[in-house]
Design a protein around this motif. Sequence first.
Motif, PDB file in Angstrom:
ATOM      1  N   VAL A  37      -2.202  -0.389 -13.075  1.00  0.00           N
ATOM      2  CA  VAL A  37      -2.501  -1.827 -13.004  1.00  0.00           C
ATOM      3  C   VAL A  37      -1.858  -2.440 -11.757  1.00  0.00           C
ATOM      4  CG1 VAL A  37      -2.177  -4.078 -14.094  1.00  0.00           C
ATOM      5  CG2 VAL A  37      -2.756  -2.092 -15.494  1.00  0.00           C
ATOM      6  N   ALA A  38      -0.576  -2.148 -11.535  1.00  0.00           N
ATOM      7  CA  ALA A  38       0.122  -2.665 -10.351  1.00  0.00           C
ATOM      8  C   ALA A  38      -0.481  -2.118  -9.069  1.00  0.00           C
ATOM      9  CB  ALA A  38       1.603  -2.306 -10.424  1.00  0.00           C
ATOM     10  N   THR A  39      -0.859  -0.840  -9.100  1.00  0.00           N
ATOM     11  CA  THR A  39      -1.428  -0.191  -7.923  1.00  0.00           C
ATOM     12  C   THR A  39      -2.715  -0.860  -7.471  1.00  0.00           C
ATOM     13  OG1 THR A  39      -0.473   1.948  -8.545  1.00  0.00           O
ATOM     14  CG2 THR A  39      -2.320   1.991  -6.996  1.00  0.00           C
ATOM     15  N   TRP A  40      -3.616  -1.130  -8.421  1.00  0.00           N
ATOM     16  CA  TRP A  40      -4.925  -1.690  -8.072  1.00  0.00           C
ATOM     17  C   TRP A  40      -4.915  -3.208  -7.977  1.00  0.00           C
ATOM     18  CZ3 TRP A  40      -8.544   1.124  -5.930  1.00  0.00           C
ATOM     19  CH2 TRP A  40      -8.480   2.519  -6.104  1.00  0.00           C
ATOM     20  N   ALA A  41      -3.890  -3.842  -8.544  1.00  0.00           N
ATOM     21  CA  ALA A  41      -3.753  -5.299  -8.379  1.00  0.00           C
ATOM     22  C   ALA A  41      -3.248  -5.627  -6.974  1.00  0.00           C
ATOM     23  CB  ALA A  41      -2.798  -5.863  -9.422  1.00  0.00           C
ATOM     24  N   SER A  42      -2.514  -4.701  -6.387  1.00  0.00           N
ATOM     25  CA  SER A  42      -1.897  -4.939  -5.088  1.00  0.00           C
ATOM     26  C   SER A  42      -2.905  -5.247  -3.974  1.00  0.00           C
ATOM     27  CB  SER A  42      -1.027  -3.736  -4.701  1.00  0.00           C
ATOM     28  OG  SER A  42      -0.224  -4.051  -3.591  1.00  0.00           O
ATOM     29  N   PRO A  43      -3.979  -4.449  -3.795  1.00  0.00           N
ATOM     30  CA  PRO A  43      -4.938  -4.790  -2.732  1.00  0.00           C
ATOM     31  C   PRO A  43      -5.677  -6.098  -3.000  1.00  0.00           C
ATOM     32  CG  PRO A  43      -5.780  -2.998  -4.082  1.00  0.00           C
ATOM     33  CD  PRO A  43      -4.344  -3.190  -4.461  1.00  0.00           C
ATOM     34  N   LEU A  44      -5.860  -6.436  -4.287  1.00  0.00           N
ATOM     35  CA  LEU A  44      -6.519  -7.703  -4.624  1.00  0.00           C
ATOM     36  C   LEU A  44      -5.632  -8.876  -4.200  1.00  0.00           C
ATOM     37  CD1 LEU A  44      -7.903  -6.878  -8.205  1.00  0.00           C
ATOM     38  CD2 LEU A  44      -9.060  -6.649  -5.996  1.00  0.00           C
ATOM     39  N   PHE A  63       0.798  -1.226   0.000  1.00  0.00           N
ATOM     40  CA  PHE A  63       0.000   0.000   0.000  1.00  0.00           C
ATOM     41  C   PHE A  63       0.838   1.288   0.000  1.00  0.00           C
ATOM     42  CE2 PHE A  63      -2.541  -3.345   2.025  1.00  0.00           C
ATOM     43  CZ  PHE A  63      -3.652  -3.346   1.189  1.00  0.00           C
ATOM     44  N   THR A  64       1.718   1.448   0.988  1.00  0.00           N
ATOM     45  CA  THR A  64       2.415   2.723   1.160  1.00  0.00           C
ATOM     46  C   THR A  64       3.302   3.076  -0.022  1.00  0.00           C
ATOM     47  OG1 THR A  64       2.382   2.390   3.562  1.00  0.00           O
ATOM     48  CG2 THR A  64       3.869   4.074   2.715  1.00  0.00           C
ATOM     49  N   LYS A  65       3.916   2.093  -0.653  1.00  0.00           N
ATOM     50  CA  LYS A  65       4.802   2.408  -1.779  1.00  0.00           C
ATOM     51  C   LYS A  65       4.038   2.936  -2.993  1.00  0.00           C
ATOM     52  CE  LYS A  65       5.467  -1.874  -4.437  1.00  0.00           C
ATOM     53  NZ  LYS A  65       6.484  -2.856  -4.861  1.00  0.00           N
ATOM     54  N   TYR A  66       2.713   2.847  -2.954  1.00  0.00           N
ATOM     55  CA  TYR A  66       1.893   3.387  -4.043  1.00  0.00           C
ATOM     56  C   TYR A  66       1.403   4.802  -3.735  1.00  0.00           C
ATOM     57  CZ  TYR A  66       2.079  -1.390  -5.702  1.00  0.00           C
ATOM     58  OH  TYR A  66       2.535  -2.609  -6.148  1.00  0.00           O
ATOM     59  N   GLY A  67       2.001   5.425  -2.716  1.00  0.00           N
ATOM     60  CA  GLY A  67       1.760   6.833  -2.428  1.00  0.00           C
ATOM     61  C   GLY A  67       0.321   7.157  -2.065  1.00  0.00           C
ATOM     62  N   LYS A  68      -0.194   8.241  -2.664  1.00  0.00           N
ATOM     63  CA  LYS A  68      -1.537   8.720  -2.306  1.00  0.00           C
ATOM     64  C   LYS A  68      -2.637   7.729  -2.668  1.00  0.00           C
ATOM     65  CE  LYS A  68      -1.652  11.345  -6.643  1.00  0.00           C
ATOM     66  NZ  LYS A  68      -1.653  12.692  -7.236  1.00  0.00           N
ATOM     67  N   TRP A  69      -2.343   6.792  -3.580  1.00  0.00           N
ATOM     68  CA  TRP A  69      -3.336   5.783  -3.932  1.00  0.00           C
ATOM     69  C   TRP A  69      -3.566   4.795  -2.788  1.00  0.00           C
ATOM     70  CZ3 TRP A  69      -6.276   6.591  -7.981  1.00  0.00           C
ATOM     71  CH2 TRP A  69      -5.785   7.348  -9.052  1.00  0.00           C
ATOM     72  N   GLY A  70      -2.647   4.777  -1.819  1.00  0.00           N
ATOM     73  CA  GLY A  70      -2.731   3.827  -0.715  1.00  0.00           C
ATOM     74  C   GLY A  70      -4.036   3.892   0.049  1.00  0.00           C
ATOM     75  N   VAL A  71      -4.561   5.100   0.260  1.00  0.00           N
ATOM     76  CA  VAL A  71      -5.814   5.261   1.008  1.00  0.00           C
ATOM     77  C   VAL A  71      -6.964   4.563   0.282  1.00  0.00           C
ATOM     78  CG1 VAL A  71      -7.536   6.912   1.826  1.00  0.00           C
ATOM     79  CG2 VAL A  71      -5.095   7.414   2.090  1.00  0.00           C
ATOM     80  N   LEU A  72      -7.066   4.785  -1.024  1.00  0.00           N
ATOM     81  CA  LEU A  72      -8.158   4.185  -1.795  1.00  0.00           C
ATOM     82  C   LEU A  72      -8.008   2.667  -1.902  1.00  0.00           C
ATOM     83  CD1 LEU A  72      -8.564   6.793  -4.693  1.00  0.00           C
ATOM     84  CD2 LEU A  72     -10.008   6.485  -2.681  1.00  0.00           C
ATOM     85  N   THR A  73      -6.773   2.194  -2.077  1.00  0.00           N
ATOM     86  CA  THR A  73      -6.581   0.750  -2.189  1.00  0.00           C
ATOM     87  C   THR A  73      -6.831   0.048  -0.846  1.00  0.00           C
ATOM     88  OG1 THR A  73      -4.179   1.019  -1.885  1.00  0.00           O
ATOM     89  CG2 THR A  73      -5.005   0.879  -4.151  1.00  0.00           C
ATOM     90  N   ILE A  74      -6.552   0.741   0.261  1.00  0.00           N
ATOM     91  CA  ILE A  74      -6.872   0.180   1.579  1.00  0.00           C
ATOM     92  C   ILE A  74      -8.387   0.101   1.766  1.00  0.00           C
ATOM     93  CG2 ILE A  74      -6.841   0.666   4.071  1.00  0.00           C
ATOM     94  CD1 ILE A  74      -3.958   1.662   3.694  1.00  0.00           C
TER      95      ILE A  74
END
Length: 345
Positions: free
Chosen positions: A180-187, A33-44
């Motif tokens: 793609v990597a950002t949103w695949a990560s929480p999955l 999560f954190t390495k994806y920066g501001k996207w981390g909140v939404l992916t969490i």
Amino acid sequence: MKNAVKVLQISFTYIGTVVGAGFATGQEILQFFTKYGKWGVLTILLATVLFIWLGTKMMLLANKIKATSYEDLNRRLFGDTIGRWLSLFTLIVLIGVNSVMLAGAGSVFAEHLGFYYQTGLAITLVATYLLLGKGIGGVMKLNSIVVPMMLILSITIIINTVGSPGATHFITLGTDSGLVATWASPLMYTAFNLSMAQAVLVPIGSHTKSRKVIIWGGILGGLGVGFMLMAGHFALSAYMPGIVQYEIPMGNIAQQLGTTIQLIYVFLIFMEIFSTFVADVYGVTLQIKQHLKLSPRIISLLILFICYLTSQFGFSSLLSVLYPTFGVFSLLWAVMLAVYKPKKN
């Protein structure tokens, strides 16, 4: 009142099972999560929704089919033959991951408490064996003590981080990763942890009589995991990018809060590893008992002995081999759980 206590026990056990070595140290939060920066909140937030939905669905399905272990669940999702083979694969991976947990516990004793590595392993193994004799009730009571303490520590870290110069980094940090990597990560994160947690959540669902209790336990458990993810992400973001260099990033943050908080944090890391280890060994014992006519005590001893032998290889080497392989299977398993529609009676 009795139902309320049961709901809390289920939710705490859910949280405690997910919050293992990687989560408690901060490495999982950092990498997923954190390495994806501001996207981390939404992916969490996405991961939290999935934990609530799929975790609750898993327990309800286990309750409906009266599953003895996670093998019954897998056979229902994939059919008898494929489900049996996938359960065998899950068994091997769970034993491997339990070995990783045990190695992590030994490392905590050696690096932070001044004990020998082998002494840490021995203490963990003996305590686990004693607690396993109390069954699923013992697992749930252990988490009912550990998880509230971890939640309090998370709140303490949040309060401390609010006043730091990097407090707003969680909404401003950039990332070099693609969408793609950002949103695949929480999955991947959710699928992996739920496929691991089935060893514990299935017997919980099966042993709980009230479906309403299961639903509320799943909702609160998923929300609790989401809260701890968000708390960790908030704190880690404030110290990016320098925090990446530490093997236990949350430990470094706790160190800055003083010696007392640091010691409490080290204790809680061990307890989170321990609670997850106990829960996993319990789930594996139930699965093996379906095939071997041995007492649970003997099966547990055999599992603990195997974990001890494989823990001698060390934490990092086992982690690097097992986790990526299991990740692919976890996604397939999570998709099957998501699309499964129970037959109406």
